[in-house]
Design a protein around this motif. Structure first.
Motif, PDB file in Angstrom:
ATOM      1  N   PHE A 169      -1.223  16.744 -32.569  1.00  0.00           N
ATOM      2  CA  PHE A 169      -1.922  16.188 -33.740  1.00  0.00           C
ATOM      3  C   PHE A 169      -1.087  16.378 -35.009  1.00  0.00           C
ATOM      4  O   PHE A 169      -0.997  15.492 -35.852  1.00  0.00           O
ATOM      5  N   ALA A 170      -0.492  17.563 -35.147  1.00  0.00           N
ATOM      6  CA  ALA A 170       0.322  17.833 -36.335  1.00  0.00           C
ATOM      7  C   ALA A 170       1.538  16.910 -36.353  1.00  0.00           C
ATOM      8  O   ALA A 170       1.906  16.365 -37.405  1.00  0.00           O
ATOM      9  N   LEU A 171       2.159  16.718 -35.193  1.00  0.00           N
ATOM     10  CA  LEU A 171       3.319  15.830 -35.123  1.00  0.00           C
ATOM     11  C   LEU A 171       2.943  14.418 -35.556  1.00  0.00           C
ATOM     12  O   LEU A 171       3.637  13.801 -36.371  1.00  0.00           O
ATOM     13  N   TYR A 172       1.839  13.903 -35.018  1.00  0.00           N
ATOM     14  CA  TYR A 172       1.391  12.553 -35.391  1.00  0.00           C
ATOM     15  C   TYR A 172       1.186  12.475 -36.904  1.00  0.00           C
ATOM     16  O   TYR A 172       1.655  11.546 -37.570  1.00  0.00           O
ATOM     17  N   THR A 173       0.491  13.483 -37.443  1.00  0.00           N
ATOM     18  CA  THR A 173       0.176  13.477 -38.880  1.00  0.00           C
ATOM     19  C   THR A 173       1.449  13.492 -39.725  1.00  0.00           C
ATOM     20  O   THR A 173       1.596  12.687 -40.651  1.00  0.00           O
ATOM     21  N   PHE A 174       2.366  14.394 -39.393  1.00  0.00           N
ATOM     22  CA  PHE A 174       3.535  14.518 -40.260  1.00  0.00           C
ATOM     23  C   PHE A 174       4.519  13.361 -40.083  1.00  0.00           C
ATOM     24  O   PHE A 174       5.198  12.971 -41.041  1.00  0.00           O
ATOM     25  N   LEU A 175       4.588  12.778 -38.900  1.00  0.00           N
ATOM     26  CA  LEU A 175       5.417  11.572 -38.760  1.00  0.00           C
ATOM     27  C   LEU A 175       4.878  10.478 -39.673  1.00  0.00           C
ATOM     28  O   LEU A 175       5.633   9.765 -40.342  1.00  0.00           O
ATOM     29  N   GLY A 216       1.563   9.101 -26.779  1.00  0.00           N
ATOM     30  CA  GLY A 216       1.597   7.737 -26.248  1.00  0.00           C
ATOM     31  C   GLY A 216       2.276   6.781 -27.213  1.00  0.00           C
ATOM     32  O   GLY A 216       3.052   7.183 -28.087  1.00  0.00           O
ATOM     33  N   ARG A 217       1.951   5.486 -27.074  1.00  0.00           N
ATOM     34  CA  ARG A 217       2.762   4.444 -27.723  1.00  0.00           C
ATOM     35  C   ARG A 217       2.773   4.507 -29.249  1.00  0.00           C
ATOM     36  O   ARG A 217       3.738   4.075 -29.873  1.00  0.00           O
ATOM     37  N   LEU A 222       5.221   5.057 -34.993  1.00  0.00           N
ATOM     38  CA  LEU A 222       5.502   5.892 -36.164  1.00  0.00           C
ATOM     39  C   LEU A 222       6.995   6.202 -36.275  1.00  0.00           C
ATOM     40  O   LEU A 222       7.573   6.169 -37.362  1.00  0.00           O
ATOM     41  N   LEU A 223       7.607   6.482 -35.127  1.00  0.00           N
ATOM     42  CA  LEU A 223       9.028   6.820 -35.132  1.00  0.00           C
ATOM     43  C   LEU A 223       9.858   5.654 -35.691  1.00  0.00           C
ATOM     44  O   LEU A 223      10.827   5.852 -36.432  1.00  0.00           O
ATOM     45  N   GLN A 224       9.473   4.446 -35.344  1.00  0.00           N
ATOM     46  CA  GLN A 224      10.260   3.290 -35.781  1.00  0.00           C
ATOM     47  C   GLN A 224      10.184   3.044 -37.289  1.00  0.00           C
ATOM     48  O   GLN A 224      11.034   2.359 -37.842  1.00  0.00           O
ATOM     49  N   ASP A 225       9.171   3.612 -37.934  1.00  0.00           N
ATOM     50  CA  ASP A 225       9.108   3.534 -39.399  1.00  0.00           C
ATOM     51  C   ASP A 225      10.088   4.504 -40.046  1.00  0.00           C
ATOM     52  O   ASP A 225      10.273   4.493 -41.261  1.00  0.00           O
ATOM     53  N   LEU A 226      10.677   5.394 -39.249  1.00  0.00           N
ATOM     54  CA  LEU A 226      11.517   6.462 -39.805  1.00  0.00           C
ATOM     55  C   LEU A 226      12.966   6.347 -39.348  1.00  0.00           C
ATOM     56  O   LEU A 226      13.735   7.298 -39.468  1.00  0.00           O
ATOM     57  N   LEU A 227      13.356   5.176 -38.834  1.00  0.00           N
ATOM     58  CA  LEU A 227      14.701   5.058 -38.270  1.00  0.00           C
ATOM     59  C   LEU A 227      15.801   5.138 -39.329  1.00  0.00           C
ATOM     60  O   LEU A 227      16.964   5.330 -38.998  1.00  0.00           O
ATOM     61  N   TYR A 266      -6.049  10.467 -32.208  1.00  0.00           N
ATOM     62  CA  TYR A 266      -4.890  10.433 -33.104  1.00  0.00           C
ATOM     63  C   TYR A 266      -5.140   9.519 -34.298  1.00  0.00           C
ATOM     64  O   TYR A 266      -4.800   9.856 -35.427  1.00  0.00           O
ATOM     65  N   HIS A 267      -5.737   8.362 -34.021  1.00  0.00           N
ATOM     66  CA  HIS A 267      -5.963   7.431 -35.135  1.00  0.00           C
ATOM     67  C   HIS A 267      -6.916   8.032 -36.164  1.00  0.00           C
ATOM     68  O   HIS A 267      -6.791   7.796 -37.360  1.00  0.00           O
ATOM     69  N   LEU A 268      -7.871   8.810 -35.662  1.00  0.00           N
ATOM     70  CA  LEU A 268      -8.841   9.437 -36.559  1.00  0.00           C
ATOM     71  C   LEU A 268      -8.180  10.452 -37.496  1.00  0.00           C
ATOM     72  O   LEU A 268      -8.683  10.725 -38.583  1.00  0.00           O
ATOM     73  N   LEU A 269      -7.038  10.990 -37.072  1.00  0.00           N
ATOM     74  CA  LEU A 269      -6.354  12.003 -37.884  1.00  0.00           C
ATOM     75  C   LEU A 269      -5.971  11.493 -39.268  1.00  0.00           C
ATOM     76  O   LEU A 269      -5.850  12.260 -40.209  1.00  0.00           O
ATOM     77  N   ARG A 270      -5.722  10.199 -39.393  1.00  0.00           N
ATOM     78  CA  ARG A 270      -5.271   9.675 -40.674  1.00  0.00           C
ATOM     79  C   ARG A 270      -6.416   9.083 -41.491  1.00  0.00           C
ATOM     80  O   ARG A 270      -6.186   8.374 -42.470  1.00  0.00           O
ATOM     81  N   ILE A 271      -7.626   9.330 -41.045  1.00  0.00           N
ATOM     82  CA  ILE A 271      -8.819   8.870 -41.758  1.00  0.00           C
ATOM     83  C   ILE A 271      -9.578  10.118 -42.180  1.00  0.00           C
ATOM     84  O   ILE A 271      -9.977  10.909 -41.330  1.00  0.00           O
ATOM     85  N   SER A 272      -9.777  10.319 -43.486  1.00  0.00           N
ATOM     86  CA  SER A 272     -10.478  11.527 -43.920  1.00  0.00           C
ATOM     87  C   SER A 272     -11.940  11.434 -43.472  1.00  0.00           C
ATOM     88  O   SER A 272     -12.461  10.335 -43.257  1.00  0.00           O
TER      89      SER A 272
END
Lengths: 486, 161
Positions: A169-175, A216-217, A222-227, A266-272
């Motif tokens: 969860f932390a990885l998803y959030t910080f990416l 997962g996918r 997210l990774l591709q936004d940081l290339l 994971y998607h819920l992580l970015r929604i307060s």
């Protein structure tokens, strides 16, 4: 006078959560300083009052926090469940309103609960991650990012052993947060924060790659936004050409990640939590045609500052994957998900944002596999395309153009997988009656002939037996369409 | 001990939801002009006009609604800044009466308005109880009854197109 936890607001009663903590604190205040009583509080009310009183004391008396937490360790008999549940509620329901000094104590005591592995500590960390606001460069938000990235870096090994899902969860959030923090320049503080976030993410990816496989996918999205960041470029290259670099047993290549659907957790992580409440309300209670005021208020609260609009990408992912209304709602006159997403798309002014939002909308199409994917995740995009035909043909054309372009542009090495995914997505949408037939798209006079040609070629291999009755009851011009047969 | 996520943590219920409905709460469609401070109700703020001064006190007119009706509310003093569109307000001991010629709902001297939530309420804009012409009840002149509709929606805050 007992200190408050939240900012007092004019004409607003004290929150019931704060009231219960304050009352426990007031009634037990005299017992919260040494020497402590040698008797253990009785299970039930006395025990929970003691826990709430100590929590209040920790949050409002930073100088004595160490004493208070020792007191807690001495009296605890339930694995900290009562204490942590109260801490969770404070973060989940009150975080934006908490005083700065209280927020600081919340972060301190959250780390203490990790140290003792108290029951529910993971839920506290998750709800803290959800308090990081996308596209918000205010001091308060950057402070929270810094505190959490520090906490996760310090506790990485412990979390890996005890609650690896929280590290995912932390990885998803910080990416996701990094794509904001790497887009704008910022001062040296932001640069230092960015560096810590990059270090944490790179460490998790390089040392514990299975945590990325768990995501997962959407990890790849997210990774591709940081290339443009060298460290992430290197990770991407290894994923593509050298998967064994990660020492992850069973990992053979990127298609494996493409084929793994990302859980909506994971998607819920970015929604307060506050935004989640409003989104779910809008998509459950507000009627189509009467949604304008609610949409304006939603935009004013969550999307009004510069850069805040980047959270639209996360909202679209959440609406597609994390909010699946039951049939009664789908068949009612409540604002459908596709209409809400159409409104969000119209709010996007920056071209890169439009692209990201469309990718978020279609992402599950690209790798769609009926055996692991959910039709509800791909339903909004097709309904938005079809319902826009009568009055907003430009919307239909631009969405279809984007989808068809993805076939060629997204990942040439996996074009076969993507063609297969998009074709089977269309096929299932018709066979389940979400749209009556593909003719609504391939025969529409308002859709550009070039797109119709390309769509026709894609679908030429797709033979669809559409199932009868449930289709008749639906779609065509009606916005109340549902795709689920009774 | 360990990393078990508490179920109550994963699916928390907001505390406000736990409070049951209050039997004394009136729906907006049921309010009637009266000289008494006796209206308990709950509504969503839909729109707010500019704040002006009445003597030394700030006043401000707002459109509010619930699922049954809308009405004009007059905020007074601090209320003018405290409340904004999308706020859910609870009114206790409010009064619905003519104030300088306008039929408005307000707290008055004995009533109290408090913000109890935000956003999560639906509303209608018709009927608007302030846009109804009321007359004394011939059977009981102390009471008012509805005579005719002046306008189906607020003339001060027209609905969004």
């Amino acid at each position: 006078m007992v200190s408050r936890l939240t900012h007092a607001a004019l004409c607003e009663p004290e929150n019931p959560i704060e009231v219960s903590l304050r009352q426990s604190f007031e009634s037990l205040q005299s017992t919260l300083t040494p020497p402590f009583s040698l008797t253990i509080p009785k299970p039930g009310d006395e025990y929970s009052h003691t826990n709430l009183a100590i929590l209040h004391a920790i949050l409002t008396e930073p100088h004595f926090a160490v004493t208070h937490i020792k007191h807690l360790h001495a009296v605890v008999t339930d694995g900290y469940a009562t204490f942590i549940d109260a801490l969770f509620k404070i973060v989940h329901f009150l975080y934006p309103k908490l005083l700065a000094s209280v927020k600081s104590q919340v972060l301190w005591v959250a780390e203490e609960t990790v140290r003792v592995l108290g029951i529910g500590f993971d839920a506290v960390l998750v709800t803290l991650l959800r308090q990081i606001i996308g596209g918000d460069f205010s001091d308060g938000n950057c402070w929270l990012c810094l505190k959490l990235v520090t906490l996760f870096s310090n506790q990485r090994q412990c979390l890996l052993d005890e609650a690896p899902h929280v590290l995912s969860f932390a990885l998803y959030t910080f990416l996701r947060v990094l794509s904001d923090h790497c887009r704008v320049g910022g001062d040296e503080n932001l640069e230092a924060l960015r560096r810590m976030e990059i270090n944490l993410c790179v460490m998790i990816v390089r040392l514990d790659f299975r945590l990325c496989l768990n995501i997962g996918r959407d990890f790849i999205r997210l990774l591709q936004d940081l290339l443009h960041v060298p460290e992430f470029k290197g990770i991407w290259m290894d994923i593509v050409v050298n998967p064994s670099a990660f020492n992850a047993l069973g990992f053979v290549g990127v298609s494996q990640i493409y084929r793994t659907r990302t859980s909506s957790r994971y998607h819920l992580l970015r929604i307060s939590p506050e935004m989640e409440t409003q989104l779910r309300f809008l998509l459950t209670h507000v009627k189509l045609g009467h949604q304008k005021k609610h949409q304006i208020w939603f935009a004013r609260k969550f999307l009004n500052e510069p850069e805040r609009d980047c959270v639209i990408v996360d909202i679209v992912r959440f609406v597609c994957c994390g909010h699946h209304p039951p049939n009664e709602i789908i068949q009612s006159d409540v604002v459908p998900r596709w209409a809400f997403i159409g409104w969000l798309l119209k709010l996007c002014r920056k071209s890169y944002l439009v692209e990201s939002v469309k990718l978020a909308l279609f992402y599950d199409w690209l790798f769609f596999d009926e055996r692991v994917d959910k039709i509800m995740n791909i339903e909004p995009a097709v309904l938005l395309m079809v319902h826009s035909i009568p009055n907003y043909a430009d919307m239909t054309n631009s969405l279809l153009e984007f989808l068809l372009k993805l076939l060629d542009d997204y990942d040439l090495k996996h074009k076969d997988l993507i063609v297969e995914g998009v074709s089977s997505a269309f096929k299932l949408l018709v066979s389940k009656g979400v749209i009556p037939s593909l003719d609504v798209l391939t025969s529409s006079p308002v859709i550009s002939p070039v797109l119709k040609g390309a769509l026709g070629r894609l679908l030429s291999g797709v033979k669809v037996e559409s199932s009868n009755a449930c289709i008749l009851a639906r779609i065509s011009a009606s916005p109340k369409s549902s795709h689920i047969c009774p | 001990m360990g990393a078990t996520v508490l179920l109550s943590c994963l699916f928390p219920v907001p505390p406000s939801v736990l409070a049951g409905p209050d039997p004394n709460m009136k729906l907006l469609q049921d309010i009637v002009p009266s000289a008494d401070n006796n209206i308990d109700t709950k509504f969503l703020v839909l729109d707010k006009d500019k704040t002006t001064l009445e003597g030394q006190h700030k006043v401000c007119l707002a459109l509010v609604g619930d699922d049954t009706a809308a009405v004009h509310v007059q905020f007074w003093g601090d209320e003018c800044d405290a409340f904004n569109p999308s706020d859910i307000i609870r009114l206790r001991n409010g009064i619905f009466s003519y104030h300088h010629g306008n039929l408005v709902l307000r707290g008055g001297k004995r009533g109290k308005l408090e913000k109890i939530g935000e956003f999560t309420m639906t509303y209608v804009e018709t009927p608007n109880m302030s846009e109804i012409h009321w007359i004394p009840d011939p059977n009981n002149p102390k009471n008012y009854i509805q005579d005719s509709v002046i306008s189906p929606v607020s003339r001060i805050f027209p609905p969004l197109e």
